[in-house]
Motif scaffolding. Structure first.
Motif, PDB file in Angstrom:
ATOM      1  N   ASN A   5      42.522  38.540  43.356  1.00 26.76           N
ATOM      2  CA  ASN A   5      41.621  38.207  41.974  1.00 26.76           C
ATOM      3  C   ASN A   5      43.247  37.699  41.174  1.00 26.76           C
ATOM      4  OD1 ASN A   5      40.074  40.170  43.029  1.00 26.76           O
ATOM      5  ND2 ASN A   5      41.570  41.981  42.636  1.00 26.76           N
ATOM      6  N   LEU A   6      44.127  37.402  41.174  1.00 31.24           N
ATOM      7  CA  LEU A   6      45.209  36.851  40.635  1.00 31.24           C
ATOM      8  C   LEU A   6      44.854  34.900  40.682  1.00 31.24           C
ATOM      9  CD1 LEU A   6      48.253  38.380  40.746  1.00 31.24           C
ATOM     10  CD2 LEU A   6      47.050  39.065  38.816  1.00 31.24           C
ATOM     11  N   VAL A   7      44.422  35.036  41.513  1.00 31.29           N
ATOM     12  CA  VAL A   7      44.797  33.443  42.174  1.00 31.29           C
ATOM     13  C   VAL A   7      42.926  32.734  41.551  1.00 31.29           C
ATOM     14  CG1 VAL A   7      46.265  33.490  43.192  1.00 31.29           C
ATOM     15  CG2 VAL A   7      44.543  33.635  44.212  1.00 31.29           C
ATOM     16  N   ALA A   8      42.105  34.064  41.757  1.00 26.86           N
ATOM     17  CA  ALA A   8      40.785  33.564  41.722  1.00 26.86           C
ATOM     18  C   ALA A   8      40.422  32.161  40.582  1.00 26.86           C
ATOM     19  CB  ALA A   8      39.375  34.846  41.988  1.00 26.86           C
ATOM     20  N   ALA A   9      40.885  32.709  39.232  1.00 26.93           N
ATOM     21  CA  ALA A   9      39.537  32.051  38.243  1.00 26.93           C
ATOM     22  C   ALA A   9      40.854  30.714  38.403  1.00 26.93           C
ATOM     23  CB  ALA A   9      40.265  32.379  37.240  1.00 26.93           C
ATOM     24  N   PRO A  10      42.386  30.521  38.709  1.00 29.95           N
ATOM     25  CA  PRO A  10      42.796  28.622  38.359  1.00 29.95           C
ATOM     26  C   PRO A  10      42.120  28.116  39.712  1.00 29.95           C
ATOM     27  CG  PRO A  10      44.628  30.727  39.393  1.00 29.95           C
ATOM     28  CD  PRO A  10      43.260  31.495  38.062  1.00 29.95           C
ATOM     29  N   VAL A  11      41.699  29.381  40.647  1.00 29.01           N
ATOM     30  CA  VAL A  11      40.891  27.894  42.162  1.00 29.01           C
ATOM     31  C   VAL A  11      39.910  27.967  41.868  1.00 29.01           C
ATOM     32  CG1 VAL A  11      40.039  28.756  44.650  1.00 29.01           C
ATOM     33  CG2 VAL A  11      42.318  29.785  43.749  1.00 29.01           C
ATOM     34  N   SER A  12      39.063  28.509  41.042  1.00 29.75           N
ATOM     35  CA  SER A  12      37.676  27.903  40.590  1.00 29.75           C
ATOM     36  C   SER A  12      37.732  27.190  39.774  1.00 29.75           C
ATOM     37  CB  SER A  12      37.003  29.568  40.405  1.00 29.75           C
ATOM     38  OG  SER A  12      35.095  29.473  40.466  1.00 29.75           O
ATOM     39  N   PHE A  13      38.810  27.397  38.558  1.00 28.43           N
ATOM     40  CA  PHE A  13      38.903  26.351  37.990  1.00 28.43           C
ATOM     41  C   PHE A  13      38.764  25.034  38.495  1.00 28.43           C
ATOM     42  CE2 PHE A  13      41.301  23.807  35.108  1.00 28.43           C
ATOM     43  CZ  PHE A  13      40.824  24.047  33.945  1.00 28.43           C
ATOM     44  N   PHE A  14      40.014  24.865  39.490  1.00 26.85           N
ATOM     45  CA  PHE A  14      40.640  23.581  39.800  1.00 26.85           C
ATOM     46  C   PHE A  14      39.400  22.562  40.720  1.00 26.85           C
ATOM     47  CE2 PHE A  14      41.772  21.494  43.744  1.00 26.85           C
ATOM     48  CZ  PHE A  14      42.691  20.515  43.546  1.00 26.85           C
ATOM     49  N   LEU A  15      38.534  23.544  41.389  1.00 29.29           N
ATOM     50  CA  LEU A  15      36.923  23.795  42.488  1.00 29.29           C
ATOM     51  C   LEU A  15      36.520  23.058  41.383  1.00 29.29           C
ATOM     52  CD1 LEU A  15      37.276  26.064  44.992  1.00 29.29           C
ATOM     53  CD2 LEU A  15      38.291  23.728  45.979  1.00 29.29           C
ATOM     54  N   HIS A  81      31.062  41.733  46.774  1.00 37.66           N
ATOM     55  CA  HIS A  81      31.295  40.588  45.628  1.00 37.66           C
ATOM     56  C   HIS A  81      30.403  39.908  46.240  1.00 37.66           C
ATOM     57  CE1 HIS A  81      34.185  40.897  49.457  1.00 37.66           C
ATOM     58  NE2 HIS A  81      33.877  38.857  49.245  1.00 37.66           N
ATOM     59  N   LEU A  82      30.251  39.541  47.415  1.00 33.55           N
ATOM     60  CA  LEU A  82      29.404  38.393  47.896  1.00 33.55           C
ATOM     61  C   LEU A  82      27.845  38.626  47.801  1.00 33.55           C
ATOM     62  CD1 LEU A  82      29.217  36.203  50.221  1.00 33.55           C
ATOM     63  CD2 LEU A  82      28.960  37.707  51.695  1.00 33.55           C
ATOM     64  N   TYR A  83      27.362  40.314  47.813  1.00 36.54           N
ATOM     65  CA  TYR A  83      26.139  40.831  47.429  1.00 36.54           C
ATOM     66  C   TYR A  83      26.056  40.128  46.097  1.00 36.54           C
ATOM     67  CZ  TYR A  83      25.300  43.644  51.184  1.00 36.54           C
ATOM     68  OH  TYR A  83      25.398  44.719  52.444  1.00 36.54           O
ATOM     69  N   VAL A  84      26.687  40.337  45.128  1.00 33.30           N
ATOM     70  CA  VAL A  84      26.839  40.461  43.158  1.00 33.30           C
ATOM     71  C   VAL A  84      26.378  38.148  43.593  1.00 33.30           C
ATOM     72  CG1 VAL A  84      27.760  39.789  41.673  1.00 33.30           C
ATOM     73  CG2 VAL A  84      27.701  42.357  42.765  1.00 33.30           C
ATOM     74  N   ALA A 194      36.376  40.959  34.237  1.00 33.13           N
ATOM     75  CA  ALA A 194      37.589  41.098  35.150  1.00 33.13           C
ATOM     76  C   ALA A 194      38.347  42.143  34.917  1.00 33.13           C
ATOM     77  CB  ALA A 194      37.975  39.295  35.260  1.00 33.13           C
ATOM     78  N   GLY A 195      38.389  42.845  33.586  1.00 36.75           N
ATOM     79  CA  GLY A 195      39.621  43.220  33.252  1.00 36.75           C
ATOM     80  C   GLY A 195      39.581  44.883  33.279  1.00 36.75           C
ATOM     81  N   ALA A 196      38.102  44.961  33.545  1.00 38.70           N
ATOM     82  CA  ALA A 196      37.245  46.040  33.835  1.00 38.70           C
ATOM     83  C   ALA A 196      36.737  46.743  35.302  1.00 38.70           C
ATOM     84  CB  ALA A 196      35.865  46.350  32.567  1.00 38.70           C
ATOM     85  N   GLY A 202      38.293  46.631  42.852  1.00 44.56           N
ATOM     86  CA  GLY A 202      38.482  44.754  43.506  1.00 44.56           C
ATOM     87  C   GLY A 202      37.092  43.694  43.239  1.00 44.56           C
ATOM     88  N   GLY A 203      36.586  44.103  44.157  1.00 43.87           N
ATOM     89  CA  GLY A 203      35.925  42.782  44.611  1.00 43.87           C
ATOM     90  C   GLY A 203      35.334  42.578  43.197  1.00 43.87           C
ATOM     91  N   LEU A 204      34.707  43.268  42.838  1.00 44.52           N
ATOM     92  CA  LEU A 204      33.820  42.784  41.462  1.00 44.52           C
ATOM     93  C   LEU A 204      34.378  41.782  41.028  1.00 44.52           C
ATOM     94  CD1 LEU A 204      31.241  45.377  40.507  1.00 44.52           C
ATOM     95  CD2 LEU A 204      31.059  43.712  42.546  1.00 44.52           C
ATOM     96  N   SER A 205      35.869  42.140  40.888  1.00 42.76           N
ATOM     97  CA  SER A 205      36.890  41.309  40.186  1.00 42.76           C
ATOM     98  C   SER A 205      37.153  40.061  40.468  1.00 42.76           C
ATOM     99  CB  SER A 205      38.222  42.207  40.321  1.00 42.76           C
ATOM    100  OG  SER A 205      38.862  41.166  39.032  1.00 42.76           O
TER     101      SER A 205
END
Length: 327
Positions: A5-15, A81-84, A194-196, A202-205
């Motif tokens: 959850n911590l690295v998801a945003a930077p990884v997605s940003f870079f990709l 998370h995959l369903y969403v 993400a915060g909520a 966790g998966g939704l975050s």
């Protein structure tokens, strides 16, 4: 907190940033330029030919992030998370078909309103059915601020849910009318999710964090003057993601405070149409949706994005306070 959850945003940003470098030139080669509405603001004519379907970059960036970082959860049998993501992707595909037809026909009309509605309603029903079958959806309606939960009849709840999903998707689509607007507003919404969801969902975050990162990268290309537009491909995907996250959290009414701008944009169109018909040709707004009215009042695109994003932020803060009994 899970490291994913911590690295998801930077990884997605870079990709997303990297994908955009390659995608935009390819869209230009394919002559996938945006056709501008003839009844829109006259100065928007200069945007004609700007590559559309740019939403593909954050759809792919988010998808890769969700699958790779969510692999451990899937091995443990957790697939929410995959369903969403897949639900949002279905709406993105509907938008892609719409965009593709516009590009091929060189006009600002793709699928008919009826075709879109039927496809969107079918997608909503399938998603809700899967979520219920997997035990990820309840018929209890949580009311923020009051911290009260009402249990509804399943048929009534599913009808309500399908209506809200289709409405939410199209409201986000209406917000995508100027450079960076839907991107900026929905980025704030994704940060709220993400915060909520980080503690109890966790998966939704993971999904919301990844999409927030993807939108931040897309804004680099989509801020004024835009190098690309997300198109219906991107805006319908975002609408699907927003709606799916709210229902996966079992808090659909949270869409009211966090979606103030989406609601205002939709309401402005409804008011304009009703007033136009009732007065036989008079207009309540200078132009609808609301962002076009404010443009004609002298607001710049940058000011609109800033103010609308701040209003969304205020709504998200209010929503955060209103759901403390559940997170």
């Amino acid at each position: 907190m899970d490291i994913a959850n911590l690295v998801a945003a930077p990884v997605s940003f870079f990709l997303t940033l990297v994908i955009g470098k390659f995608l935009i030139p390819e869209l230009r080669k394919l002559k996938a330029g945006q056709e501008i509405r003839e009844d829109g603001p006259k100065w928007h004519a200069g945007k004609a030919g700007t590559p559309t379907m740019g939403g593909i970059m954050f759809i792919i960036g988010t998808g890769v992030t969700v699958v790779v970082l969510g692999w451990r959860q899937m091995l443990a049998g957790e697939f929410v998370h995959l369903y969403v993501y897949l639900f949002a992707l279905v709406f993105g595909l509907i938008g892609f078909v719409d965009d593709y037809r516009k590009v091929r026909q060189h006009q600002n009309e793709g699928l008919t309103a009826r075709q879109k509605f039927i496809l969107q309603l079918a997608a909503a029903v399938v998603f809700l059915s899967i979520m219920r079958y997997e035990g990820l959806l309840s018929n209890r309606l949580y009311i923020p601020f009051a911290d009260v939960t009402l249990e509804l009849n399943w048929v009534m709840y599913l009808a309500f849910a399908a209506f809200v999903i289709v409405g939410c998707v199209n409201a986000v689509n209406l917000t995508d009318g100027i450079d960076g607007l839907a991107t900026g507003v929905t980025f704030v919404v994704m940060m709220f999710f993400a915060g909520a969801t980080v503690a109890a969902f966790g998966g939704l975050s993971l999904v919301s964090s990844a999409l927030a990162g993807g939108l931040a990268a897309f804004f680099v290309y989509n801020c004024h003057p835009a190098k690309t537009f997300m198109g219906d491909t991107g805006s319908l995907f975002l609408g699907g993601a927003v709606a799916a996250l709210a229902f996966a959290m079992d808090m659909p009414l949270v869409l009211i405070p966090i979606g103030l701008i989406y609601i205002a944009e939709t309401a402005s169109v409804i008011i304009q149409v009703v007033y136009f018909k009732a007065t036989h040709g008079k207009r309540f707004f200078k132009m609808a949706p609301l962002h076009h009215h404010l443009e004609l009042c002298g607001w710049s695109e940058a000011k609109l994005v800033t103010v609308f994003s701040l209003i969304t932020l205020a709504g998200c803060v209010a929503a955060w306070l209103g759901i403390q009994g559940r997170i």
